[in-house]
Design a protein around this motif. Sequence first.
Motif, PDB file in Angstrom:
ATOM      1  N   GLY A 524       0.833  -1.214   0.000  1.00 46.23           N
ATOM      2  CA  GLY A 524       0.000   0.000   0.000  1.00 46.23           C
ATOM      3  C   GLY A 524       0.862   1.257   0.000  1.00 46.23           C
ATOM      4  N   LEU A 525       2.009   1.189   0.669  1.00 48.56           N
ATOM      5  CA  LEU A 525       2.859   2.378   0.799  1.00 48.56           C
ATOM      6  C   LEU A 525       3.754   2.599  -0.410  1.00 48.56           C
ATOM      7  CD1 LEU A 525       3.671   1.973   4.539  1.00 48.56           C
ATOM      8  CD2 LEU A 525       2.514   3.916   3.501  1.00 48.56           C
ATOM      9  N   MET A 526       3.603   1.721  -1.401  1.00 46.50           N
ATOM     10  CA  MET A 526       4.427   1.915  -2.593  1.00 46.50           C
ATOM     11  C   MET A 526       4.121   3.237  -3.280  1.00 46.50           C
ATOM     12  SD  MET A 526       4.830  -1.818  -4.287  1.00 46.50           S
ATOM     13  CE  MET A 526       5.537  -1.211  -5.815  1.00 46.50           C
ATOM     14  N   ALA A 527       2.934   3.763  -3.004  1.00 45.89           N
ATOM     15  CA  ALA A 527       2.599   5.086  -3.537  1.00 45.89           C
ATOM     16  C   ALA A 527       3.653   6.107  -3.134  1.00 45.89           C
ATOM     17  CB  ALA A 527       1.227   5.520  -3.041  1.00 45.89           C
ATOM     18  N   VAL A 528       4.267   5.900  -1.972  1.00 43.98           N
ATOM     19  CA  VAL A 528       5.326   6.802  -1.509  1.00 43.98           C
ATOM     20  C   VAL A 528       6.699   6.268  -1.897  1.00 43.98           C
ATOM     21  CG1 VAL A 528       6.422   7.808   0.521  1.00 43.98           C
ATOM     22  CG2 VAL A 528       3.933   7.617   0.417  1.00 43.98           C
ATOM     23  N   THR A 529       6.945   5.003  -1.645  1.00 43.57           N
ATOM     24  CA  THR A 529       8.301   4.472  -1.821  1.00 43.57           C
ATOM     25  C   THR A 529       8.682   4.344  -3.291  1.00 43.57           C
ATOM     26  OG1 THR A 529       7.350   2.274  -1.483  1.00 43.57           O
ATOM     27  CG2 THR A 529       8.517   3.269   0.367  1.00 43.57           C
ATOM     28  N   TYR A 530       7.697   3.984  -4.136  1.00 42.28           N
ATOM     29  CA  TYR A 530       8.052   3.759  -5.546  1.00 42.28           C
ATOM     30  C   TYR A 530       8.583   5.031  -6.219  1.00 42.28           C
ATOM     31  CZ  TYR A 530       7.893   2.223 -10.350  1.00 42.28           C
ATOM     32  OH  TYR A 530       8.238   1.943 -11.643  1.00 42.28           O
ATOM     33  N   PRO A 531       7.816   6.152  -6.114  1.00 41.75           N
ATOM     34  CA  PRO A 531       8.354   7.364  -6.759  1.00 41.75           C
ATOM     35  C   PRO A 531       9.703   7.811  -6.197  1.00 41.75           C
ATOM     36  CG  PRO A 531       6.279   7.843  -5.612  1.00 41.75           C
ATOM     37  CD  PRO A 531       6.474   6.384  -5.555  1.00 41.75           C
ATOM     38  N   LEU A 532       9.964   7.476  -4.955  1.00 40.92           N
ATOM     39  CA  LEU A 532      11.239   7.903  -4.369  1.00 40.92           C
ATOM     40  C   LEU A 532      12.376   6.954  -4.742  1.00 40.92           C
ATOM     41  CD1 LEU A 532      10.095   8.962  -0.786  1.00 40.92           C
ATOM     42  CD2 LEU A 532      10.693  10.451  -2.692  1.00 40.92           C
ATOM     43  N   GLY A 533      12.042   5.864  -5.412  1.00 36.25           N
ATOM     44  CA  GLY A 533      13.072   4.914  -5.799  1.00 36.25           C
ATOM     45  C   GLY A 533      13.607   4.120  -4.621  1.00 36.25           C
ATOM     46  N   LEU A 534      12.770   3.933  -3.600  1.00 36.04           N
ATOM     47  CA  LEU A 534      13.208   3.181  -2.423  1.00 36.04           C
ATOM     48  C   LEU A 534      12.637   1.770  -2.475  1.00 36.04           C
ATOM     49  CD1 LEU A 534      12.622   5.893   0.338  1.00 36.04           C
ATOM     50  CD2 LEU A 534      14.803   5.119  -0.580  1.00 36.04           C
ATOM     51  N   PRO A 535      13.331   0.807  -1.882  1.00 38.40           N
ATOM     52  CA  PRO A 535      12.785  -0.547  -1.869  1.00 38.40           C
ATOM     53  C   PRO A 535      11.472  -0.597  -1.094  1.00 38.40           C
ATOM     54  CG  PRO A 535      14.708  -0.380  -0.448  1.00 38.40           C
ATOM     55  CD  PRO A 535      14.625   0.884  -1.223  1.00 38.40           C
ATOM     56  N   ARG A 536      10.610  -1.474  -1.481  1.00 37.67           N
ATOM     57  CA  ARG A 536       9.291  -1.578  -0.903  1.00 37.67           C
ATOM     58  C   ARG A 536       9.343  -1.807   0.620  1.00 37.67           C
ATOM     59  NH1 ARG A 536       6.274  -6.699  -2.581  1.00 37.67           N
ATOM     60  NH2 ARG A 536       6.771  -6.136  -4.720  1.00 37.67           N
ATOM     61  N   GLU A 537      10.354  -2.552   1.075  1.00 34.38           N
ATOM     62  CA  GLU A 537      10.418  -2.931   2.500  1.00 34.38           C
ATOM     63  C   GLU A 537      10.485  -1.724   3.453  1.00 34.38           C
ATOM     64  OE1 GLU A 537      12.212  -4.186   0.153  1.00 34.38           O
ATOM     65  OE2 GLU A 537      11.778  -6.333   0.143  1.00 34.38           O
ATOM     66  N   VAL A 538      10.954  -0.597   2.959  1.00 36.35           N
ATOM     67  CA  VAL A 538      11.124   0.528   3.890  1.00 36.35           C
ATOM     68  C   VAL A 538       9.801   1.250   4.151  1.00 36.35           C
ATOM     69  CG1 VAL A 538      13.489   0.893   3.104  1.00 36.35           C
ATOM     70  CG2 VAL A 538      11.666   2.358   2.249  1.00 36.35           C
ATOM     71  N   GLY A 539       8.768   0.924   3.384  1.00 38.16           N
ATOM     72  CA  GLY A 539       7.474   1.605   3.540  1.00 38.16           C
ATOM     73  C   GLY A 539       7.015   1.637   4.980  1.00 38.16           C
ATOM     74  N   MET A 555      13.636   0.723  12.655  1.00 36.78           N
ATOM     75  CA  MET A 555      12.791  -0.156  11.868  1.00 36.78           C
ATOM     76  C   MET A 555      13.456  -0.495  10.544  1.00 36.78           C
ATOM     77  SD  MET A 555      10.091  -0.637  13.663  1.00 36.78           S
ATOM     78  CE  MET A 555      11.058  -0.510  15.136  1.00 36.78           C
ATOM     79  N   LEU A 556      14.264   0.462  10.076  1.00 36.63           N
ATOM     80  CA  LEU A 556      14.957   0.217   8.814  1.00 36.63           C
ATOM     81  C   LEU A 556      15.864  -0.995   8.963  1.00 36.63           C
ATOM     82  CD1 LEU A 556      15.483   1.408   5.949  1.00 36.63           C
ATOM     83  CD2 LEU A 556      17.472   2.520   6.925  1.00 36.63           C
ATOM     84  N   PHE A 557      16.627  -1.028  10.060  1.00 37.69           N
ATOM     85  CA  PHE A 557      17.488  -2.184  10.307  1.00 37.69           C
ATOM     86  C   PHE A 557      16.650  -3.445  10.407  1.00 37.69           C
ATOM     87  CE2 PHE A 557      20.306   1.017  12.670  1.00 37.69           C
ATOM     88  CZ  PHE A 557      20.929   1.367  11.492  1.00 37.69           C
ATOM     89  N   LEU A 569      20.855  -1.129   0.477  1.00 36.36           N
ATOM     90  CA  LEU A 569      20.497   0.153  -0.122  1.00 36.36           C
ATOM     91  C   LEU A 569      21.720   0.764  -0.782  1.00 36.36           C
ATOM     92  CD1 LEU A 569      18.434   1.980   2.674  1.00 36.36           C
ATOM     93  CD2 LEU A 569      17.548   0.822   0.658  1.00 36.36           C
ATOM     94  N   SER A 570      21.487   1.480  -1.880  1.00 38.01           N
ATOM     95  CA  SER A 570      22.602   2.217  -2.466  1.00 38.01           C
ATOM     96  C   SER A 570      22.810   3.484  -1.653  1.00 38.01           C
ATOM     97  CB  SER A 570      22.298   2.565  -3.926  1.00 38.01           C
ATOM     98  OG  SER A 570      21.327   3.592  -3.965  1.00 38.01           O
TER      99      SER A 570
END
Lengths: 630, 75
Positions: A524-539, A555-557, A569-570
């Motif tokens: 569901g949070l891909m709406a935010v993570t996808y445009p930012l080019g972040l992996p889905r898991e960080v949502g 939480m990132l860890f 992550l790059s």
Amino acid sequence: MRIVLVGQPNCGKSTIFNYLAGYKAVTSNFPGTTVKYTSSKLRFENEEVECIDLPGTYSLNGLEPAEREARRYLLHQPVDVIVNVADASLLSRSLELTLELLELQKPMILVLNMMDEAERKGLVIDDRRLSELLGIPVVKTVAYTGKGLTEVVRQALQVKREGRIGNLIPFSKDVEDVIQEVAQKIRERGTGGLPARFLAVKVLERDPEFLVMGGDGFDDERRRLEIRHGRPSDVVISSERHALAMNVYESVVKVVSPPRQSLRERIDDWVMHPVWGYGILALVFGALFVGVFKIGSMLEEPLLGAFDGLWGSLEGLLPGGYREVIKGAFDGFAAGVGIVLPYLVPFLFGLSALEDSGYLPRVAFLLDSFMHRMGLHGKSVLPFVLGYGCSVPAVMATRVLESERDRIMTAILAIFIPCSARTVVILGLVSYYLGPLYALLIYLLNLAIIGLLGGLMSRFYPEVTPGLILEVPRYHVPSFRIMVLKTWFRLKEFITVAWPILVAGSALLEALSQLGLSEALNRGLMAVTYPLGLPREVGITLVFGILRKELSLLMLFEALGTREVLRVLSEGQLLVFTLFVTFFIPCLATVAALGREIGWKRTLGGAALAFCVAMAVGLGARLALGISGW
Amino acid sequence: MTLDRVPPGKTVRVLSVGGGRACRQRLFSLGICPGELIKVLRSAPLSGPLMVEGKGGVFVIGRGMASRVLVEEVP
């Protein structure tokens, strides 16, 4: 039995309060640190005493919200004894408030604080004569050493027992006559339990709050004063009070030696220099952040290593089914010790030193013209600097600003300042993995964007305020004890509120992923993570970030399943993530504080603005760094 | 002249304080009222604020506010 500390800003009320009550109110060398009242109970000679520390107020005019709070408390709460604290080295000015307080007709004592400073200035104060003139006990103190403070409580109890209220010193005859006429009329209408003379004076001062209360119909009286004295009636009253205070002052104070050219001026020559001043400013804040990073990163690794070792030996002892969830809770706990505290403690300590030194009002002087570019003025510097500690006190500190527009704008802009939790993310992630230079760039970018937002906002809400007026206190070598107490006072909030959330949040995240729910959330949070080019898991980490900003990091860890984030992550993604978290919607506690201070609709607007800015900055960074999609 | 035009190092006497009621009362409570002496200690660059000293202590006052204070030179 309730005693209330009242006095002008920066006269040491909170220092006295803390001496009596234990460290419960934040003190600093900046006028207007206390913006709401703090209360504490203490026992003195077998009597229970409730002690209230009110925000500092120059007069009972209630010109800004913090001052109105003080006045409202004095007028509408049961007060047994007023303890009027005055800066003895600025006695003539302080006496004007004392005269106003006497009009309230309550048992009262006068505390002459900062006696050491008054002596240094060559002032000799005849406290017995002063006590006779005012009709109340006068106690000399030096609050930060504790000198005379027990006597304050003893005298307060004494005046309460005797029910001793001070003298009302009359104004000059013609003014006093008008006051008495108005007071008589007010008495006939009913005073609502307030002293009639006090109300009469306020009516003649055109105090908006009391014009409504007393009804009007006093135009004739005001006009009489204005015609006779040739100036507005409020000026007539303040001039009278000023003259009265000067009379009292001159009959009790002798200046025995001329004030020496002080160290203060020599320091100010450097610190407030048109060129060096700005260099010193950059140096001071730069040193603070570099120092915090150095100490933090030095401690982070060994601490986390120790926890990893501990987990290794614990793991085998745990039952199989819940192991992952317990590991989550354990990681939350470890992150609190290993990642948050190493940065938070030195940062709060440094901030305390900065606040107590008296440097910040000088910063307001230096930055006033820059603040005007974004439609604010120098006094907004304090909320901004406090914002680096925590957004909640920053938002509350806007109460020292006079105009509502300035308060709203400063509060909304202050939530963009990276608080210590966000500093933990910036230092623990970007600085730790990419180097301190990148962290510095984030701070500078943040300031630039705040300036831009301020400029934009003041285009819609033009500046109307008359501008800055701020007392510049003396320099003060920060006391180590006070710094420790203050750091501990602020740290308690992390330990009692944030840490449990970290532990529970971390465990919850594990549980969610065990149940396969986090996957749905992330989708569901891909709406935010996808445009930012972040992996889905960080949502999901962003959602937790709304609770507490540190959670995003931890939480990132947790979400990536490793602390070696660069394997997953790059470097660019790391930057985008940190930038997004830095600007993203403020944490819940801040939202609540903001709602109280500026109203819920504006708070919603502020949060939406923060989200849009975070998205824009994140996208901008992604494009600039040329990160391809995931 | 008005207070914002006073060069650093000079002492002046306040003649009158203009501005709205709130602005006036704030200045009064800091001891900037007619008859009082004020010394301008320094001024910030880029038409920044002034730092002044009076009986009420040392404080920083923005140009906007200072322009509402009418003063005269003292010999």
